[in-house]
Scaffold this motif. Structure first.
Motif, mmCIF file in Angstrom:
data_model
loop_
_atom_site.group_PDB
_atom_site.id
_atom_site.type_symbol
_atom_site.label_atom_id
_atom_site.label_comp_id
_atom_site.label_asym_id
_atom_site.label_seq_id
_atom_site.Cartn_x
_atom_site.Cartn_y
_atom_site.Cartn_z
ATOM 1 N N SER A 267 -5.399 4.770 30.891
ATOM 2 C CA SER A 267 -5.301 5.026 29.366
ATOM 3 C C SER A 267 -6.746 5.472 29.208
ATOM 4 O O SER A 267 -7.570 5.403 30.132
ATOM 5 N N MET A 268 -7.135 5.917 27.912
ATOM 6 C CA MET A 268 -8.327 6.479 27.463
ATOM 7 C C MET A 268 -8.596 6.379 26.191
ATOM 8 O O MET A 268 -7.455 6.266 25.429
ATOM 9 N N GLU A 269 -9.573 6.426 25.706
ATOM 10 C CA GLU A 269 -10.057 6.288 24.073
ATOM 11 C C GLU A 269 -10.333 7.564 23.828
ATOM 12 O O GLU A 269 -11.216 8.491 24.418
ATOM 13 N N VAL A 270 -9.606 8.131 22.826
ATOM 14 C CA VAL A 270 -10.156 9.500 22.122
ATOM 15 C C VAL A 270 -10.389 9.067 20.723
ATOM 16 O O VAL A 270 -9.900 8.110 20.035
ATOM 17 N N SER A 271 -11.648 9.969 20.134
ATOM 18 C CA SER A 271 -11.846 9.806 18.624
ATOM 19 C C SER A 271 -11.369 10.832 17.818
ATOM 20 O O SER A 271 -11.448 12.181 17.982
ATOM 21 N N PRO A 272 -10.331 10.275 17.161
ATOM 22 C CA PRO A 272 -9.531 11.336 16.332
ATOM 23 C C PRO A 272 -10.470 12.284 15.441
ATOM 24 O O PRO A 272 -10.345 13.308 15.313
ATOM 25 N N LEU A 273 -11.685 11.584 14.803
ATOM 26 C CA LEU A 273 -12.449 12.363 14.210
ATOM 27 C C LEU A 273 -13.231 13.564 14.788
ATOM 28 O O LEU A 273 -13.223 14.447 14.548
ATOM 29 N N LEU A 274 -13.677 13.178 16.181
ATOM 30 C CA LEU A 274 -14.365 14.231 17.022
ATOM 31 C C LEU A 274 -13.374 15.224 17.116
ATOM 32 O O LEU A 274 -13.632 16.676 17.127
ATOM 33 N N LEU A 275 -12.035 15.016 17.276
ATOM 34 C CA LEU A 275 -11.112 16.051 17.497
ATOM 35 C C LEU A 275 -10.743 16.876 16.596
ATOM 36 O O LEU A 275 -10.895 18.225 16.672
ATOM 37 N N LEU A 276 -10.575 16.133 15.241
ATOM 38 C CA LEU A 276 -10.002 16.935 14.149
ATOM 39 C C LEU A 276 -11.191 17.774 13.563
ATOM 40 O O LEU A 276 -11.188 18.784 13.075
ATOM 41 N N MET A 277 -12.524 17.413 13.620
ATOM 42 C CA MET A 277 -13.661 18.007 12.986
ATOM 43 C C MET A 277 -13.977 19.164 13.671
ATOM 44 O O MET A 277 -14.804 20.139 13.109
ATOM 45 N N GLY A 278 -13.622 19.223 14.931
ATOM 46 C CA GLY A 278 -14.098 20.506 15.774
ATOM 47 C C GLY A 278 -12.820 21.240 16.302
ATOM 48 O O GLY A 278 -13.038 22.078 17.304
ATOM 49 N N SER A 279 -11.605 21.043 15.942
ATOM 50 C CA SER A 279 -10.240 21.279 16.522
ATOM 51 C C SER A 279 -10.185 21.343 17.818
ATOM 52 O O SER A 279 -10.056 22.215 18.673
ATOM 53 N N ARG A 280 -10.963 20.118 18.498
ATOM 54 C CA ARG A 280 -10.897 19.750 19.999
ATOM 55 C C ARG A 280 -9.316 19.141 20.172
ATOM 56 O O ARG A 280 -8.819 18.816 19.564
ATOM 57 N N SER A 281 -9.423 19.342 21.595
ATOM 58 C CA SER A 281 -8.015 18.691 22.218
ATOM 59 C C SER A 281 -8.236 18.098 23.531
ATOM 60 O O SER A 281 -9.294 18.426 24.123
ATOM 61 N N VAL A 282 -7.202 17.166 23.632
ATOM 62 C CA VAL A 282 -7.359 16.630 25.045
ATOM 63 C C VAL A 282 -5.853 16.858 25.654
ATOM 64 O O VAL A 282 -4.880 16.457 24.828
ATOM 65 N N LYS A 283 -5.528 17.326 26.673
ATOM 66 C CA LYS A 283 -4.220 17.643 27.107
ATOM 67 C C LYS A 283 -4.196 17.204 28.601
ATOM 68 O O LYS A 283 -4.980 17.241 29.290
ATOM 69 N N GLY A 284 -2.863 17.102 29.019
ATOM 70 C CA GLY A 284 -2.728 17.027 30.516
ATOM 71 C C GLY A 284 -2.267 18.291 30.978
ATOM 72 O O GLY A 284 -1.940 19.447 30.309
ATOM 73 N N TRP A 285 -2.270 18.542 32.463
ATOM 74 C CA TRP A 285 -1.648 19.640 33.038
ATOM 75 C C TRP A 285 -0.967 19.470 34.023
ATOM 76 O O TRP A 285 -1.358 18.697 35.182
ATOM 77 N N TYR A 286 0.225 19.851 34.271
ATOM 78 C CA TYR A 286 1.281 19.839 35.360
ATOM 79 C C TYR A 286 0.677 20.619 36.465
ATOM 80 O O TYR A 286 0.343 21.714 35.934
ATOM 81 N N SER A 287 0.880 20.624 37.636
ATOM 82 C CA SER A 287 0.134 21.243 38.655
ATOM 83 C C SER A 287 0.539 22.713 38.649
ATOM 84 O O SER A 287 -0.132 23.672 38.532
ATOM 85 N N GLY A 288 1.927 23.046 38.931
ATOM 86 C CA GLY A 288 2.569 24.271 38.955
ATOM 87 C C GLY A 288 3.864 24.275 39.816
ATOM 88 O O GLY A 288 3.877 23.175 40.460
ATOM 89 N N THR A 289 4.363 25.485 39.825
ATOM 90 C CA THR A 289 5.623 25.817 40.768
ATOM 91 C C THR A 289 5.197 26.715 41.973
ATOM 92 O O THR A 289 3.936 26.967 42.133
ATOM 93 N N SER A 290 6.053 26.901 42.748
ATOM 94 C CA SER A 290 5.923 27.663 43.936
ATOM 95 C C SER A 290 5.027 28.795 43.958
ATOM 96 O O SER A 290 4.072 29.155 44.615
ATOM 97 N N ILE A 291 5.421 29.504 42.892
ATOM 98 C CA ILE A 291 4.497 30.938 42.898
ATOM 99 C C ILE A 291 3.154 30.668 42.377
ATOM 100 O O ILE A 291 2.211 31.495 42.596
ATOM 101 N N ASP A 292 2.960 29.609 41.604
ATOM 102 C CA ASP A 292 1.529 29.295 41.242
ATOM 103 C C ASP A 292 0.697 28.889 42.476
ATOM 104 O O ASP A 292 -0.412 29.151 42.684
ATOM 105 N N SER A 293 1.205 28.075 43.420
ATOM 106 C CA SER A 293 0.898 27.950 44.765
ATOM 107 C C SER A 293 0.500 29.040 45.620
ATOM 108 O O SER A 293 -0.594 28.979 45.996
ATOM 109 N N GLN A 294 1.497 29.872 45.300
ATOM 110 C CA GLN A 294 1.254 31.223 46.200
ATOM 111 C C GLN A 294 0.071 31.998 45.525
ATOM 112 O O GLN A 294 -0.772 32.502 46.299
ATOM 113 N N ASP A 295 -0.355 32.020 44.162
ATOM 114 C CA ASP A 295 -1.293 32.549 43.724
ATOM 115 C C ASP A 295 -2.459 31.734 44.103
ATOM 116 O O ASP A 295 -3.729 32.361 44.273
#
Ligand SMILES: [Zn+2]
Ligand SMILES: [Zn+2]
Length: 339
Positions: A267-295
């Protein structure tokens, strides 16, 4: 019927076992791969520990696989024996569900599979895989070089190239370990002002050698404040597994900046105020599929990005896995089969 050696996990939390099995035949739409090398990834612990439901044991882990196609099942088009291929985390998808039809193959709900979790992976002399999981491996890369690029490399490369950061933007890479040492290289080669953030000063020379423009020691400096002095980070690539370290760095994001989480922290803590005051975001990223590996492989050949690896023979998989899990490996661990 000839035999092969594999390293299997007999049950959740069971020991690695080196056993002999019959060499499998590929089903329709699948190929058989004579495995040359397989990287060990932290996510192999999912199979080792039984962290996903419905894993069928015994199971052979491994999703950073490189080898040669040596048999092709019925109905396979576009792939042939003799081609050098890699198999990564994304082990299969259906191609017809709503998510697949929208191009989100990684999110397939019908036939989504994970290599070395849903079916046997690359801690083996041979494995079978569906063609949808195959990436072509360029001859410029050795099997040991290509292995870790199939997951650790892919994940960092694909997250960065889809991050929205533009050349010259400040991009911070949190952590200079198995993922981070690749993230720093990719970010630098993509033309970002790459800032490595890690604990202690001992990793600074390496980070700079990997292409970091700046280094922040988060033990002695306020890393968020340091990033703000540079105008803030457009992207922070969080490769560590510490939620506290992620939380502590969110203040370094520029306006509209994004923290991309690659490390599976609880888990992690995020500051909603920090995010919304600067339109900032925290997101995850799925690795990719086989063509992404090839790239990823092609970009690595072009730019000279390489993983730093410790190499072990297949029969020492247990020791190699412990080495990776201990965090002492510099920086990825790769098994070789002798094939
Ligand atoms: Zn992985
Ligand atoms: Zn699907």
């Amino acid at each position: 019927m000839s035999k092969m050696r594999v390293v299997q996990v007999p049950h959740p939390d069971g020991p690695f076992e080196l056993v002999e099995r019959e060499i499998p035949e590929p089903d329709s739409g699948w190929v058989r791969i004579k495995v040359q090398a397989c990287g060990i990834c932290h996510s192999d612990s999912i199979t080792k520990q039984g962290a996903f439901p419905d894993i069928q044991y015994p199971r052979v882990p491994g999703h950073e696989v490189v080898g040669i196609i040596d048999a092709v099942g019925p109905g396979v088009a576009g792939w042939a024996a003799g081609q050098r291929v890699g198999v990564g985390w994304n082990g299969d998808y259906c191609g017809y569900c709503v998510d697949c039809r929208r191009g989100n193959f990684f999110a397939c709900q019908v036939a989504g599979k994970v290599t070395g979790v849903s079916y046997d992976g690359g801690y083996a002399e041979y494995m079978v895989a569906p063609v949808r999981a195959l990436a072509l491996v360029p001859e410029e890369l050795s099997a040991v070089e290509a292995g870790p690029l199939m997951c650790a490399g892919l994940t960092t490369f694909n997250a960065l190239r889809n991050s929205g950061a533009r050349p010259g933007d400040v991009v911070a890479v949190l952590g200079v370990g198995g993922l981070g040492h690749l993230g720093v290289q990719f970010a630098a080669k993509m033309g970002f002002k790459t800032v490595a953030v890690a604990r202690g000063s001992d990793k600074e020379p390496l980070a700079r050698q990997l292409g970091a423009w700046h280094y922040i020691d988060s033990q002695t400096q306020d890393a968020s404040a340091e990033l703000q002095k540079m105008g803030g980070a457009s992207v922070i690539l969080a490769t560590v597994t510490s939620g506290d370290a992620m939380s502590a760095l969110q203040g370094g994001l520029a306006v509209r900046g994004t923290m991309i989480l690659l490390g599976a922290a609880e888990s992690m803590e995020v500051s909603p105020l920090l995010l919304l005051m600067g339109s900032r975001s925290v997101k995850g990223w799925y690795s990719g599929t086989s063509i992404d590996s090839q790239d990823t492989l092609a970009f690595s050949v072009m730019s000279g990005v390489r993983s730093m690896n410790e190499v072990f023979p297949l029969e020492r998989a247990a020791e190699a896995y412990e080495r990776m899990m201990s965090g002492k490996a510099r920086f990825r661990v790769v098994l070789t089969t002798g094939n």
